[in-house]
Design a protein around this motif. Structure first.
Motif, PDB file in Angstrom:
ATOM      1  N   PRO A  59      18.304  21.365   4.741  1.00 53.13           N
ATOM      2  CA  PRO A  59      18.613  20.717   6.017  1.00 53.13           C
ATOM      3  C   PRO A  59      17.511  19.724   6.379  1.00 53.13           C
ATOM      4  CG  PRO A  59      17.861  22.956   6.391  1.00 53.13           C
ATOM      5  CD  PRO A  59      17.970  22.782   4.904  1.00 53.13           C
ATOM      6  N   PRO A  60      17.862  18.656   7.074  1.00 51.33           N
ATOM      7  CA  PRO A  60      16.836  17.677   7.459  1.00 51.33           C
ATOM      8  C   PRO A  60      15.795  18.305   8.380  1.00 51.33           C
ATOM      9  CG  PRO A  60      19.046  16.869   8.010  1.00 51.33           C
ATOM     10  CD  PRO A  60      19.190  18.276   7.537  1.00 51.33           C
ATOM     11  N   PRO A  61      14.551  17.870   8.273  1.00 48.27           N
ATOM     12  CA  PRO A  61      13.518  18.363   9.194  1.00 48.27           C
ATOM     13  C   PRO A  61      13.821  17.909  10.623  1.00 48.27           C
ATOM     14  CG  PRO A  61      12.549  17.103   7.373  1.00 48.27           C
ATOM     15  CD  PRO A  61      14.023  16.950   7.287  1.00 48.27           C
ATOM     16  N   ALA A  62      13.224  18.574  11.576  1.00 54.22           N
ATOM     17  CA  ALA A  62      13.386  18.206  12.983  1.00 54.22           C
ATOM     18  C   ALA A  62      13.016  16.740  13.187  1.00 54.22           C
ATOM     19  CB  ALA A  62      12.510  19.090  13.858  1.00 54.22           C
ATOM     20  N   GLY A  63      13.838  16.042  13.940  1.00 55.18           N
ATOM     21  CA  GLY A  63      13.579  14.639  14.240  1.00 55.18           C
ATOM     22  C   GLY A  63      14.176  13.664  13.248  1.00 55.18           C
ATOM     23  N   TRP A  64      14.820  14.168  12.224  1.00 52.26           N
ATOM     24  CA  TRP A  64      15.436  13.319  11.206  1.00 52.26           C
ATOM     25  C   TRP A  64      16.923  13.610  11.128  1.00 52.26           C
ATOM     26  CZ3 TRP A  64      12.678   9.740   8.305  1.00 52.26           C
ATOM     27  CH2 TRP A  64      11.297   9.775   8.460  1.00 52.26           C
ATOM     28  N   ARG A  65      17.711  12.587  10.776  1.00 53.39           N
ATOM     29  CA  ARG A  65      19.161  12.745  10.594  1.00 53.39           C
ATOM     30  C   ARG A  65      19.575  11.978   9.352  1.00 53.39           C
ATOM     31  NH1 ARG A  65      20.051   7.788  12.150  1.00 53.39           N
ATOM     32  NH2 ARG A  65      19.544   6.875  14.108  1.00 53.39           N
ATOM     33  N   SER A  66      20.734  12.304   8.842  1.00 56.99           N
ATOM     34  CA  SER A  66      21.233  11.629   7.651  1.00 56.99           C
ATOM     35  C   SER A  66      21.542  10.169   7.960  1.00 56.99           C
ATOM     36  CB  SER A  66      22.501  12.315   7.151  1.00 56.99           C
ATOM     37  OG  SER A  66      23.074  11.573   6.090  1.00 56.99           O
ATOM     38  N   ALA A  67      21.218   9.300   7.022  1.00 55.31           N
ATOM     39  CA  ALA A  67      21.568   7.881   7.127  1.00 55.31           C
ATOM     40  C   ALA A  67      22.883   7.606   6.413  1.00 55.31           C
ATOM     41  CB  ALA A  67      20.456   7.019   6.547  1.00 55.31           C
ATOM     42  N   THR A 118      19.110  12.870  -0.271  1.00 59.54           N
ATOM     43  CA  THR A 118      19.769  12.251   0.871  1.00 59.54           C
ATOM     44  C   THR A 118      18.761  11.345   1.570  1.00 59.54           C
ATOM     45  OG1 THR A 118      21.105  12.663   2.851  1.00 59.54           O
ATOM     46  CG2 THR A 118      19.264  14.134   2.489  1.00 59.54           C
ATOM     47  N   VAL A 119      19.258  10.256   2.103  1.00 61.71           N
ATOM     48  CA  VAL A 119      18.403   9.338   2.860  1.00 61.71           C
ATOM     49  C   VAL A 119      18.438   9.785   4.316  1.00 61.71           C
ATOM     50  CG1 VAL A 119      18.020   6.956   3.579  1.00 61.71           C
ATOM     51  CG2 VAL A 119      18.884   7.438   1.277  1.00 61.71           C
ATOM     52  N   LEU A 120      17.262   9.942   4.886  1.00 63.89           N
ATOM     53  CA  LEU A 120      17.134  10.323   6.281  1.00 63.89           C
ATOM     54  C   LEU A 120      16.551   9.172   7.083  1.00 63.89           C
ATOM     55  CD1 LEU A 120      15.552  13.886   5.893  1.00 63.89           C
ATOM     56  CD2 LEU A 120      17.978  13.282   6.067  1.00 63.89           C
ATOM     57  N   VAL A 121      16.817   9.187   8.380  1.00 65.93           N
ATOM     58  CA  VAL A 121      16.257   8.196   9.293  1.00 65.93           C
ATOM     59  C   VAL A 121      15.842   8.929  10.564  1.00 65.93           C
ATOM     60  CG1 VAL A 121      18.514   7.527  10.260  1.00 65.93           C
ATOM     61  CG2 VAL A 121      16.624   5.903  10.306  1.00 65.93           C
ATOM     62  N   ASN A 122      14.757   8.473  11.184  1.00 66.43           N
ATOM     63  CA  ASN A 122      14.308   9.115  12.421  1.00 66.43           C
ATOM     64  C   ASN A 122      14.558   8.194  13.619  1.00 66.43           C
ATOM     65  OD1 ASN A 122      12.174   7.258  12.491  1.00 66.43           O
ATOM     66  ND2 ASN A 122      10.675   8.706  11.722  1.00 66.43           N
ATOM     67  N   SER A 123      14.142   8.620  14.787  1.00 67.38           N
ATOM     68  CA  SER A 123      14.410   7.849  16.005  1.00 67.38           C
ATOM     69  C   SER A 123      13.673   6.514  16.033  1.00 67.38           C
ATOM     70  CB  SER A 123      14.036   8.673  17.240  1.00 67.38           C
ATOM     71  OG  SER A 123      12.647   8.955  17.236  1.00 67.38           O
TER      72      SER A 123
END
Length: 64
Positions: A23-31, A6-11
């Motif tokens: 599950p995504p690590p803290a600070g990351w969400r699915s793109a 899965t591609v993740l993106v952070n703030s």
């Protein structure tokens, strides 16, 4: 590594790949993209056209 990613993106709008079964690590969400490593890398290449962190881009734009 085989499997689904899965591609993740952070703030800061930085992208990364992560195994989709975790599950995504803290600070990351699915793109919003899941697929093979090659598919996910191609998606990141299309989306992440400015490698500077979001805060740096906005600070430079505000200074202009």
């Amino acid at each position: 590594m085989d499997g689904e990613w899965t591609v993740l993106v952070n703030s800061e709008e930085q992208y990364g790949l992560f195994p989709s079964d975790l599950p995504p690590p803290a600070g990351w969400r699915s793109a919003g993209r899941v697929g093979t490593e090659a598919e996910c890398v191609a998606f990141v290449d299309e989306q992440w056209t400015d490698m500077r962190p979001r805060s740096v881009r906005y600070a430079r734009d505000a200074a202009s």
